[in-house]
Design a protein around this motif. Sequence first.
Motif, PDB file in Angstrom:
ATOM      1  N   SER A 321       0.850  -1.170   0.035  1.00 30.07           N
ATOM      2  CA  SER A 321      -0.309   0.129   0.536  1.00 30.07           C
ATOM      3  C   SER A 321       0.843   1.295  -0.418  1.00 30.07           C
ATOM      4  O   SER A 321       1.838   1.253   0.985  1.00 30.07           O
ATOM      5  N   ASP A 323      -1.170   3.702   0.370  1.00 30.04           N
ATOM      6  CA  ASP A 323      -1.955   5.053   0.602  1.00 30.04           C
ATOM      7  C   ASP A 323      -1.689   6.269   1.141  1.00 30.04           C
ATOM      8  O   ASP A 323      -1.167   6.572   2.152  1.00 30.04           O
ATOM      9  N   TRP A 325      -4.002   9.259   3.653  1.00 33.51           N
ATOM     10  CA  TRP A 325      -5.375  10.228   3.594  1.00 33.51           C
ATOM     11  C   TRP A 325      -5.758  11.476   3.549  1.00 33.51           C
ATOM     12  O   TRP A 325      -6.058  11.505   2.338  1.00 33.51           O
ATOM     13  N   SER A 328      -5.958  11.288  -0.624  1.00 34.24           N
ATOM     14  CA  SER A 328      -7.996  10.336  -0.869  1.00 34.24           C
ATOM     15  C   SER A 328      -8.240  11.777  -0.532  1.00 34.24           C
ATOM     16  O   SER A 328      -9.573  11.152  -1.167  1.00 34.24           O
ATOM     17  N   ALA A 467     -13.708   2.413   7.311  1.00 36.06           N
ATOM     18  CA  ALA A 467     -13.565   3.676   6.362  1.00 36.06           C
ATOM     19  C   ALA A 467     -13.657   5.304   6.573  1.00 36.06           C
ATOM     20  O   ALA A 467     -15.032   5.294   6.964  1.00 36.06           O
ATOM     21  N   TYR A 493     -14.593   3.951  -0.446  1.00 37.61           N
ATOM     22  CA  TYR A 493     -13.409   3.510  -1.678  1.00 37.61           C
ATOM     23  C   TYR A 493     -13.940   2.606  -2.004  1.00 37.61           C
ATOM     24  O   TYR A 493     -14.525   1.007  -1.222  1.00 37.61           O
ATOM     25  N   ALA A 495     -11.538  -1.394  -2.485  1.00 40.96           N
ATOM     26  CA  ALA A 495      -9.919  -2.113  -2.329  1.00 40.96           C
ATOM     27  C   ALA A 495      -9.953  -3.361  -3.831  1.00 40.96           C
ATOM     28  O   ALA A 495      -9.076  -3.071  -4.294  1.00 40.96           O
ATOM     29  N   LEU A 527      -8.486   1.541  -2.443  1.00 41.39           N
ATOM     30  CA  LEU A 527      -7.356   2.179  -1.480  1.00 41.39           C
ATOM     31  C   LEU A 527      -7.284   0.232  -0.931  1.00 41.39           C
ATOM     32  O   LEU A 527      -7.914  -0.586  -1.632  1.00 41.39           O
ATOM     33  N   CYS A 531      -9.956  -2.488   4.996  1.00 45.48           N
ATOM     34  CA  CYS A 531     -11.207  -1.574   6.555  1.00 45.48           C
ATOM     35  C   CYS A 531     -11.749  -3.322   6.576  1.00 45.48           C
ATOM     36  O   CYS A 531     -11.927  -4.171   5.254  1.00 45.48           O
TER      37      CYS A 531
END
Lengths: 754, 154
Positions: A321, A323, A325, A328, A467, A493, A495, A527, A531
């Motif tokens: 990942s 990712d 925050w 996004s 999430a 989001y 996956a 994402l 989650c």
Amino acid sequence: MNFIPADRYIADLMAEFDYAMDSQKASARTEPSRRSILKFGVAGAGLMLAFQLPTDAKAAPAAKGSKEFAPNVYVRVAPDGAIVIVSKGPEIGQGLKTAFPMIIAEELDANWDDIKVEQAMINQKLYGTQGAGGSTSIPLNWDLLRKAGATARAMLVSAAAQQWKVPASECVTDASVVTHTPTKRTLKYGELANLAATQPIPDEKTLKLKPRAEYKLIGTRKGGVDNVKVVTGEPLFGIDVVLPDMVYAAYEKCPATGGKAVSFNEAQIKAMPGIKDAFIVDGNGIVTEVMSGVAIIADSTWNAFKAKNALRVVWDESTASKDSWTGSRAKAHELLKKTPEKFPEKNGDVDATLKTAAKVVESSYEYAFVSHQPLEPQNCTAWFRGDEIEMWAPTQQPTRGQLAVAKMLGLPEEKVLVHQTRCGGGFGRRLMDDYMSEVAAIATRVKGPVKLTWTREDDFKHDFLRAGGFHQMTAGLDANGKLIAWRNHNVTYTADNKAPVAGSMRAGEFPVLLMANAENGQTMMPLVVPCGPWRAPGSNVTAFANQSFFHELSVAAGRDHVEFLLEVLGERRHLAPQTSGALNTGRAADVIKAAAERIGWGKAQPKGRGLGLAFFFCHAGHFAAAADVSVDANKRITIHKVAVVGDIGPIVNMSGSEAQCQGAVTDAVSTMMDLKIGFENGRVRESNLHEYPIVRMDKAPMNIEVHFIQSENSPTGVGEPALPPIAPAFANAIFAATGERVRQMPFSAQGFSI
Amino acid sequence: MVKLTVNGVERALDNVDPSTPLLWVLRDTLGLVGTKFGCGIAQCGACTVHLDGQPARACSVPVGSIGTQAVTTIEGLGTESKLHALQQAWIDHDVPQCGYCQAGQLMSAAALLKDKPAPTDADIDTAMAGNLCRCGTYIRIRQAIHSVAKGGVA
Ligand code: FES
Ligand code: FES
């Protein structure tokens, strides 16, 4: 991504929960739910679970020569009068280990003080799927448990009748005693145990279940059956398991999901005190099972943790990942303004209706990611013996964990012996069994039993987060201030680029099913950070946007909020009478009115003080909440009172149910005020509780009034549905007190504090 | 070798590094698992014990620093046959949900009542603020403490 995200596992789980709520409408069940049930192999037992005992469960399990009366796997009566009731599912603090035996004991007509509760082993053939989640335990097992008790009672009565040579119809039961009414003769259940064991098991159709008016136990206040052990510190929890010659394990995974362990400072780690072994586990690449990492085996937890801290692991993060925050969130704000990617629900023509509206109101809301953090860190103990493995697991989903371990180790299901221990909290975190699979993988490389304990830091790094999400709300009001059009665009989001993560807006969310022109839109952003379901998943966040917006609309319409809500609900009707999973507008109106009354709705408030109210329906529970708060010039909130009114049918254990609602309010206040999880480069930012201020007594709501409307509907769960309306009730009260609208969770983002 | 007096019994511990937190000596070496691990950094209170009657977070006390101070754990507060008044109050008020925090809560409450036999709400809030209950049992905890201060069930 070259690993398997949590979402398929969770989707199956959620489908099973939805199915449970629909169990009354067996003929109309939806295909996906049915498939997921079948896939987990419980077709034989699970589908019928709500109605009858699984066939195997009827076979008396008492050992040969035993003098016990054991008519099914839930009840045993010994000649000395001791009654054992077996609790089939996990105790996570929701009170199941007390409530389930109460249901059985009610129909058994047993004296509660005679009862000892035993936790069942995990065995699908005997018990069907064992698990706790989705507030489904009570609705799924209500009939089953009552019949288990009633069966035993019927056999005790027929034993007494045989002994006295009288008709069974002349015998009554109460407090573990059968009485022959005409002669007043009595026999205790224990005295009848031998003879009862020889009676034929009655046909289920002949069982007479008690009408509600005759309940003696159900609806009363009973303390938790483990309370004495809890307060004296006796071993109960997974983390308390100690076995002879047990070793202690810690496990380090890549802080960014999907990273693989390439190498580590093995020589240095193995030279540390108390270290017995250290090795890389490749894992099976399934996020809910075993991801790659480094296992440390030591002679104590502390030595394992110390070595874990000294680990220097080289990770291959090529597929991990990345990712962010903040990234996004910025993207979500752009997407919110656009047309939704798709409309999972669409009634009529919202755009055209908006054009005819006297007033169009637009608004946006957002909420951060949060973590579960049950107080007992994830842990599990396993003892691998070559052709079988024995496990002690604090989990909400022991059956799923058992099946996953069996598959991973290539063992038949019955060779994975799973003891369910008490869990130090669940909140949805323990729906995933990663710690079970991890310790199973580690145990195959250890001689004897091994206990894996996560550090709190592990629990922060490797949770299945609630999430974050974003809503753009649009609604139209006509000249009379009546709601005529509704649009809720949820940016969330995904996956797998197909389905939204757990915790997104759920199907049929209020008020779409009640309106001619209404739609729920959805846009997804990719994402990798895992989650998962968090207490009342989806509802716990979307209720904030939904019910805050309702209040905004009532203000825009210049109308009373309660009256405005009741108008939208309209006439009393049940949207799908065959299922408890559908909204009943009558029950909704009743809880709203009762909550308003209990908070003193309509009374003029001094400056800086306000009342707020919200309603939500989820997990088959109709709940309204109302808050009375003051807000000072520094935006500091004083909570005067919270009132919660729910209709979940008859209450099984009043003490436990009230406690669940008090807990839900506390959890909701804590989370809405201050909690958030950030992540950058795939790594969770918060590391331990000092960065995640879960509420303490000094700031917790201490005046919570809980009231249940015990309607004549079959009972449903209480662990979750009280939570969603709390945050919007507070946000609306804050607006009433200050004129400032709260648009984000946590509220601290707007400067509010408690 | 480290010497320790736990619940009135003197223990001599071989092979224990003096820097080991008391929590892990209690749990893994002495088998007293009533004291719980929650955070490891003195933030949750699950590991609360008494050192000479004062509350302390066992996760953050190196065992070598205790010296002659008497250690009391939840197992030493009372037993099933002889419950401490607070333990009885916790049962009477059905305080525990998951129960994981409650040993620590009880130890903090016991220390408070020794200090202040009739605490106010504010006294209780202050004394108990170091103990996290993830399940949210605070209302019943406060009621249970008051009931003992008043000498019985409220
Ligand atoms: S474990 Fe010691 S305070 Fe949390
Ligand atoms: S009862 Fe669960 S943490 Fe307090």
